[in-house]
Design an enzyme around this catalytic site. Structure first.
Site, PDB file in Angstrom:
ATOM      1  N   LEU A 232      -2.787  10.640  13.514  1.00 36.89           N
ATOM      2  CA  LEU A 232      -2.495   9.241  13.848  1.00 36.89           C
ATOM      3  C   LEU A 232      -1.953   9.071  15.276  1.00 36.89           C
ATOM      4  CD1 LEU A 232      -0.797   8.022  10.538  1.00 36.89           C
ATOM      5  CD2 LEU A 232      -3.206   7.894  11.185  1.00 36.89           C
TER       6      LEU A 232
ATOM      7  N   HIS B 203      -1.584   4.873  16.525  1.00 33.01           N
ATOM      8  CA  HIS B 203      -0.553   3.980  15.992  1.00 33.01           C
ATOM      9  C   HIS B 203       0.749   4.217  16.758  1.00 33.01           C
ATOM     10  CE1 HIS B 203      -2.910   2.732  12.419  1.00 33.01           C
ATOM     11  NE2 HIS B 203      -3.440   3.944  12.547  1.00 33.01           N
TER      12      HIS B 203
ATOM     13  N   PHE C 286       4.381   1.084   8.682  1.00 34.72           N
ATOM     14  CA  PHE C 286       4.380   2.039   7.576  1.00 34.72           C
ATOM     15  C   PHE C 286       5.368   3.168   7.860  1.00 34.72           C
ATOM     16  CE2 PHE C 286       0.966   3.280  10.462  1.00 34.72           C
ATOM     17  CZ  PHE C 286       1.154   4.649  10.629  1.00 34.72           C
TER      18      PHE C 286
ATOM     19  N   ASN D 209      -2.324  -1.047  12.219  1.00 34.67           N
ATOM     20  CA  ASN D 209      -3.224  -1.877  13.022  1.00 34.67           C
ATOM     21  C   ASN D 209      -4.649  -1.771  12.502  1.00 34.67           C
ATOM     22  OD1 ASN D 209      -4.539   0.434  14.219  1.00 34.67           O
ATOM     23  ND2 ASN D 209      -2.792   0.647  15.619  1.00 34.67           N
TER      24      ASN D 209
ATOM     25  N   ARG E 290       0.858  -1.202   0.000  1.00 36.24           N
ATOM     26  CA  ARG E 290       0.000   0.000   0.000  1.00 36.24           C
ATOM     27  C   ARG E 290       0.885   1.240   0.000  1.00 36.24           C
ATOM     28  NH1 ARG E 290      -3.738   2.228   4.745  1.00 36.24           N
ATOM     29  NH2 ARG E 290      -5.261   3.449   3.564  1.00 36.24           N
TER      30      ARG E 290
ATOM     31  N   PHE F 244       1.259  10.676   1.824  1.00 35.25           N
ATOM     32  CA  PHE F 244       0.789  10.090   3.070  1.00 35.25           C
ATOM     33  C   PHE F 244       1.808   9.070   3.618  1.00 35.25           C
ATOM     34  CE2 PHE F 244      -2.704   7.246   5.128  1.00 35.25           C
ATOM     35  CZ  PHE F 244      -2.298   7.654   6.390  1.00 35.25           C
TER      36      PHE F 244
ATOM     37  N   GLN G 114       3.288   1.400   3.152  1.00 33.60           N
ATOM     38  CA  GLN G 114       2.987   0.340   4.124  1.00 33.60           C
ATOM     39  C   GLN G 114       3.499  -1.005   3.635  1.00 33.60           C
ATOM     40  OE1 GLN G 114      -0.937   0.561   5.796  1.00 33.60           O
ATOM     41  NE2 GLN G 114      -0.991  -1.587   6.393  1.00 33.60           N
TER      42      GLN G 114
END
Length: 456
Positions: free
Chosen positions: A413, A417, A404, A393, A346, A351, A354
Site C-alpha cells: 500500500l 495510500h 483505515f 481512496n 469494512r 488486513f 475501514q
C-alpha cells in the site's frame, strides 16, 4: 539529414564519442552498437578511423548484456574516448575498452550487495531498510528502464538515470543508494562517497560534473590588470572548485554538491543550517511552507486522537508535520462531529478495519474543503507495521473522509495510500473489531460505530 535503423527494439541509451567521432547505442534486448558518425559515413559500421581494433563483434563483449538477459539504462563515454561505461538494468556497472569492445571491470550495485555491508557506509538497519524500499520503487519506474515502458514499470516518472566520468577519464561517478560513488577504476579503489549525509533522504539518480579546473590565460589576465600580477591568484595548491549537479528520485529540485559541505562543517545540523544552505525557489509545497513559517501544525491541529468506538477507545498518534493537509482534514472532521455515529463498514481479518464513510457503504464521504484532495506520501511513513492509520481512496488524489487501520504490515500500500497515524493504545480493541463476523461484503453483522473523536 538521415534516418538510421540499427536496432530492432527500442533504444534505451546512447552516447557520443567526440574523440573518435562515433556513437554508442543500446536497446531493450541488450544489444550494443558502435557506429560511424562522420559526415559521409553516418550509420556505417565503425572502422579503425573510429578507434576500433576489432574486426567482428563476435570477438568482443558487446553482446554481454544480451547474454545476461539485461540491457543498458545509461551510457557514458570518457573524455579521452578510450573507454565507455554502461549501467545495466541488472544494476551492474560495466566499463568497456572502446578499442577492443571488452569489459575491463564490473561494479555490482544491486541492493543485495549492501544487505551485508550497509554498516560500512554508516547506516543502521532502519536507515538501510528505507533506502532499500526506495530502490524497489525505482525499479518499478522508467527511471531504471532507460525511459522505456516495460512490463515491470508501474508508473512513469519522467526521470532518467545516468553516470559520468571525470575530466581525466580515470574516475567514475556512480549514483547509488549510499550517495554518489567516486571510483578510480584503474586502481579499482573507492575514493569517496559524495553526498553521503544527504543520501539518507535523497536518492540521487542523475548527475552532471562541472569542472572547476579551467585553464587560465595568464597573458590575458596580465593585460586586463595593466601588467600587474598582484591581482592574479598564484596559489597552485588551492583546492578545485568543481561542482557536481545532481537530481534525485521523485524530487523537483537541483542539488549542487561541492568540496565545502555545510552539513560536514557544522557539529549540530539543524533546520537553520539547512535553510541557509538551500534555495527554495520553486513553488513551495505544504512541507516547505511549514518549515519557512516556523510554525508547527501540532500546535494548530493536535498530535493525538482518541477514537471512541462502541467496542472501546483507540489512541492514535498523528503526524501533522509530515502530512499537514491530511491531518487538517482528519482533525477538522473530528472536531465538527463528522465521524460521530459513522460505522466500520469494512473489516477484513488479517488486513484492516475501514471507516469514515457517513453513508456506511464505502461510496461516500468528502474532505473538509468539499470534494477530494491530493496524496501526501512520506518516505518515513510507510505501511511497514500493524496498527498503521491510513487514508482510503479510489486512486491517486482521491482522498475524502474515509480511513483505515491495518492489523498487519501492508507494504504493497506504500505510495498508494497516505499514512497519517499510528495506534499507540487500544490495539486490543482493533483486534476485537478485526475478529467480528462479517457478511460477503466484509461488513460486520453487528454494527460497530464511532461514538466521537477527541483531538489532544
Amino acid at each position: 539529414v538521415k534516418t538510421i535503423q540499427l536496432h530492432a527494439s527500442p533504444i534505451t541509451a546512447m552516447a557520443y564519442n567526440s574523440k573518435w567521432n562515433c556513437v554508442i547505442s543500446a536497446d531493450l534486448k541488450g544489444i550494443l552498437e558502435i557506429w560511424d558518425c562522420r559526415v559521409d559515413n553516418v550509420g556505417s559500421p565503425p572502422t579503425v578511423a573510429n578507434g576500433i581494433a576489432f574486426t567482428s563483434k563476435m570477438d568482443t563483449q558487446l553482446y554481454e548484456l544480451m547474454r545476461k538477459k539485461t540491457y543498458a539504462i545509461a551510457l557514458a563515454v570518457s573524455p579521452t574516448g578510450t573507454h565507455f561505461c554502461v549501467m545495466g538494468h541488472d544494476l551492474k556497472v560495466r566499463l568497456y575498452n572502446h578499442g577492443s569492445g571488452n569489459i575491463l571491470v564490473t561494479y555490482d550495485e544491486r541492493p543485495k550487495v549492501y544487505d551485508r555491508s550497509f554498516a560500512k557506509y554508516g547506516m543502521d538497519a532502519i536507515d538501510y531498510g528505507r533506502r532499500a524500499a526506495v530502490e524497489r520503487e525505482m525499479g518499478q519506474e522508467t527511471t531504471m528502464t532507460g525511459g522505456v515502458v516495460t512490463n515491470d514499470v508501474l508508473t512513469k516518472s519522467h526521470q532518467l538515470f545516468n553516470l559520468s566520468f571525470d575530466p581525466t577519464g580515470k574516475m567514475l561517478l556512480i549514483p547509488t543508494c549510499v550517495g554518489i560513488k567516486l571510483i578510480n577504476w584503474e586502481s579499482n579503489k573507492l575514493i569517496t562517497v559524495i553526498g553521503k549525509k544527504d543520501a539518507s533522504t535523497l536518492r540521487f539518480d542523475n548527475i552532471c560534473l562541472c569542472s572547476g579546473d579551467a585553464k587560465v590565460n595568464r597573458q590575458m589576465q596580465l593585460a586586463r590588470s595593466g601588467g600587474s600580477s598582484a591581482t592574479i591568484d598564484h596559489d597552485e595548491t588551492k583546492k578545485s572548485d568543481a561542482l557536481l549537479i545532481a537530481l534525485a528520485f521523485r524530487k523537483k529540485r537541483f542539488y549542487v554538491l561541492s568540496h565545502d559541505d555545510p552539513l560536514e562543517t557544522e557539529e549540530d545540523v539543524d533546520e537553520d543550517v539547512m535553510l541557509r544552505r538551500d534555495v527554495l525557489n520553486e513553488p513551495p509545497d505544504a512541507e516547505d511552507r511549514l518549515i519557512v513559517d516556523g510554525s508547527s501544525s501540532k500546535e494548530k491541529v493536535g498530535s493525538e486522537a482518541i477514537l471512541r468506538t462502541t467496542m472501546g477507545d483507540i489512541h492514535i498518534k498523528l503526524f501533522p508535520d509530515e502530512v499537514p493537509k491530511t491531518i487538517e482534514n482528519f482533525v477538522g472532521h473530528s472536531k465538527n462531529g463528522y465521524y460521530d455515529g459513522v460505522i466500520f463498514h469494512r473489516v477484513i481479518k488479517g488486513f484492516m478495519l475501514q471507516t469514515g464513510d457517513p453513508l456506511g457503504d464505502g461510496t461516500g464521504g468528502e474532505s473538509i474543503w468539499g470534494g477530494e484532495f491530493e496524496d501526501e506520501f512520506v518516505r518515513d511513513l510507510r505501511h511497514d507495521r500493524p496498527f498503521t492509520v491510513s487514508m482510503a481512496n479510489a486512486g491517486p488524489g482521491t482522498n475524502g473522509s474515509q480511513f483505515f487501520v491495518t492489523t498487519v504490515p501492508t507494504p504493497w500500500l506504500d505510495n498508494k495510500h497516505t499514512v497519517f497515524g499510528r495506534v499507540t493504545k487500544g490495539m486490543d480493541v482493533c483486534t476485537a473489531i478485526e475478529n467480528v463476523k462479517t457478511d460477503d461484503t466484509d461488513k460486520p453483522l453487528e454494527e460497530i460505530s464511532i461514538l466521537s473523536v477527541d483531538i489532544l
